[in-house]
Design an enzyme around this catalytic site. Structure first.
Site, PDB file in Angstrom:
ATOM      1  N   THR A 172     -29.176  92.395   0.135  1.00 33.08           N
ATOM      2  CA  THR A 172     -29.131  93.857   0.098  1.00 33.08           C
ATOM      3  C   THR A 172     -28.050  94.368   1.051  1.00 33.08           C
ATOM      4  O   THR A 172     -27.603  93.647   1.945  1.00 33.08           O
ATOM      5  CB  THR A 172     -30.480  94.465   0.538  1.00 33.08           C
ATOM      6  OG1 THR A 172     -30.777  94.037   1.874  1.00 33.08           O
ATOM      7  CG2 THR A 172     -31.596  94.019  -0.382  1.00 33.08           C
ATOM      8  N   ASP A 173     -27.643  95.613   0.843  1.00 34.90           N
ATOM      9  CA  ASP A 173     -26.698  96.243   1.755  1.00 34.90           C
ATOM     10  C   ASP A 173     -27.272  97.566   2.244  1.00 34.90           C
ATOM     11  O   ASP A 173     -28.420  97.889   1.959  1.00 34.90           O
ATOM     12  CB  ASP A 173     -25.331  96.435   1.078  1.00 34.90           C
ATOM     13  CG  ASP A 173     -25.401  97.425  -0.092  1.00 34.90           C
ATOM     14  OD1 ASP A 173     -26.357  98.213  -0.180  1.00 34.90           O
ATOM     15  OD2 ASP A 173     -24.476  97.401  -0.929  1.00 34.90           O
ATOM     16  N   LYS A 174     -26.495  98.306   3.014  1.00 36.83           N
ATOM     17  CA  LYS A 174     -27.009  99.521   3.627  1.00 36.83           C
ATOM     18  C   LYS A 174     -27.345 100.634   2.634  1.00 36.83           C
ATOM     19  O   LYS A 174     -27.955 101.636   3.028  1.00 36.83           O
ATOM     20  CB  LYS A 174     -26.080 100.013   4.744  1.00 36.83           C
ATOM     21  CG  LYS A 174     -24.767 100.576   4.302  1.00 36.83           C
ATOM     22  CD  LYS A 174     -23.813 100.770   5.473  1.00 36.83           C
ATOM     23  CE  LYS A 174     -24.123 101.957   6.330  1.00 36.83           C
ATOM     24  NZ  LYS A 174     -23.764 103.241   5.700  1.00 36.83           N
ATOM     25  N   GLY A 222     -29.372  99.948   0.420  1.00 34.86           N
ATOM     26  CA  GLY A 222     -30.749  99.558   0.128  1.00 34.86           C
ATOM     27  C   GLY A 222     -30.888  98.772  -1.165  1.00 34.86           C
ATOM     28  O   GLY A 222     -31.993  98.488  -1.626  1.00 34.86           O
TER      29      GLY A 222
END
Lengths: 137, 137, 137, 137
Positions: free
Chosen positions: B16-18, B20
């Protein structure tokens, strides 16, 4: 005496996770990137070890302490240090600072040396240990 | 006729990344993981190609279309397909479905074959093309 | 007219795979890193979009063409370009050159804009499209 | 008494590096993937912590010992264990075995709990610590 090297690392977007911060596994990659720079700085880049000595470095252990998170857009300063002339093993410590000069992460990586052909452990090649010894004086 | 293979992939936290959601670069890795399973399913895993034929596969191009995001905890279904007997190139298409059976991503990867020693392009080894041809009938 | 930005990327050890070259999935990450630099260079870094406009960018499609491999130790030059004022979508092209100035990889990424709260697609915020328009003249 | 969970992990191609083995940073990701499974197995998946308690888990430290390499195609068995009821911190140990049942890697991860809103450290939510306590009996 110690040998030290500094590297600026821009946090990349893909390194963040759903908590909005750099995923903890990436610090292990930052240690490697800093270590790679340290060896380049002393004139003995990774690939020479393989080309000239038929030797590879294998990670034996990693310790990582997380004090503060880093975020996308941060420019981190990775300080990599060798404090002891490598013999059977080489120890590289990494201190990672943010732009406020706060130590946000500390890493200690122990590396062994292996013969690239037999894949068996050997001692640190003299070409590398002598170089480090001379730089430490 | 086509050859198809299915693989369930649990989305991992670090993917995942920022935002979400799963970072878009990971789909290219899902394609590879599914492709790897497809070749295993037809009895010709990647590593045999190298061991038996001294041949490696190199990615020539990737196309990826993103329709819906995936999240941590999702179990994705990766369907990998070969529609044509490989000759100079092999094309593998990947459809990725979520648990509601919605197609969230589509990928098309073109692979070439290279001699592992010379690293020069060659045609698909007959052992693989014949196998695929026979399975397509 | 076009907007262009350059970024040097040192290939990192962990980006290599067992073929001894940069794993193909990393180019998608290089595109992002270059794109991120492009937006920074024009004075509109990613995070401003979110902070000021409550807008996120989502990848709609990626095309990637691989011409030559890159290796550990290579210093790549990533040239990121915008050729058209973004409206519903923004297209960023990436050319990746090695140290011999050979184009080794080409990428085209189409991005959409989404409202960070509703996660619904919207048009490119005027603050960004106007800026790009003015820079293109 | 301890709580334990097992997860099979197929080594993926992109996890290898130019030494031909799994890059050491991936073990930290395997620990997380195993830990995630452990919490799912006891009926308290990661995301519940966030949804129900507004709590996130942050990694405080990682220790990793590498005994033997893993290769593409290996199916690893990740055994994740909790030996102590979490209070301020939770400790999860991971043992990774290859198909010959040889322990190839050992990890110890210390996690803290943080309020998802304030991002400040808190104690382990009772819903989780009580559950672990009851399972340990």
């Amino acid at each position: 005496m110690e040998i030290a090297s500094e590297l600026k690392i821009d946090v990349r977007y893909y390194e963040t996770d759903k908590m909005g911060i750099v995923h903890h596994s990436n610090y292990v990659r930052y240690y490697e990137t800093g270590r790679s720079q340290l060896l380049k700085d002393i004139g003995y880049p990774f690939h020479l070890l393989e080309t000239n000595e038929n030797v590879m470095m294998a990670v034996v252990s990693v310790e990582s302490k997380y004090r503060m998170p880093a975020k996308y857009g941060d420019v981190l300063r990775v300080v990599s240090k060798i404090n002891k002339v490598p013999q059977a093993k080489m120890v590289v410590e990494s201190e990672i600072y943010n732009e406020d000069n706060v130590l946000i992460n500390f890493g200690k990586v122990v590396l062994g040396f292996i013969d690239a052909t037999t894949r068996r452990p050997i001692r640190c090649p003299e070409s590398l240990s002598k170089l480090i010894e001379s730089l430490m004086k």
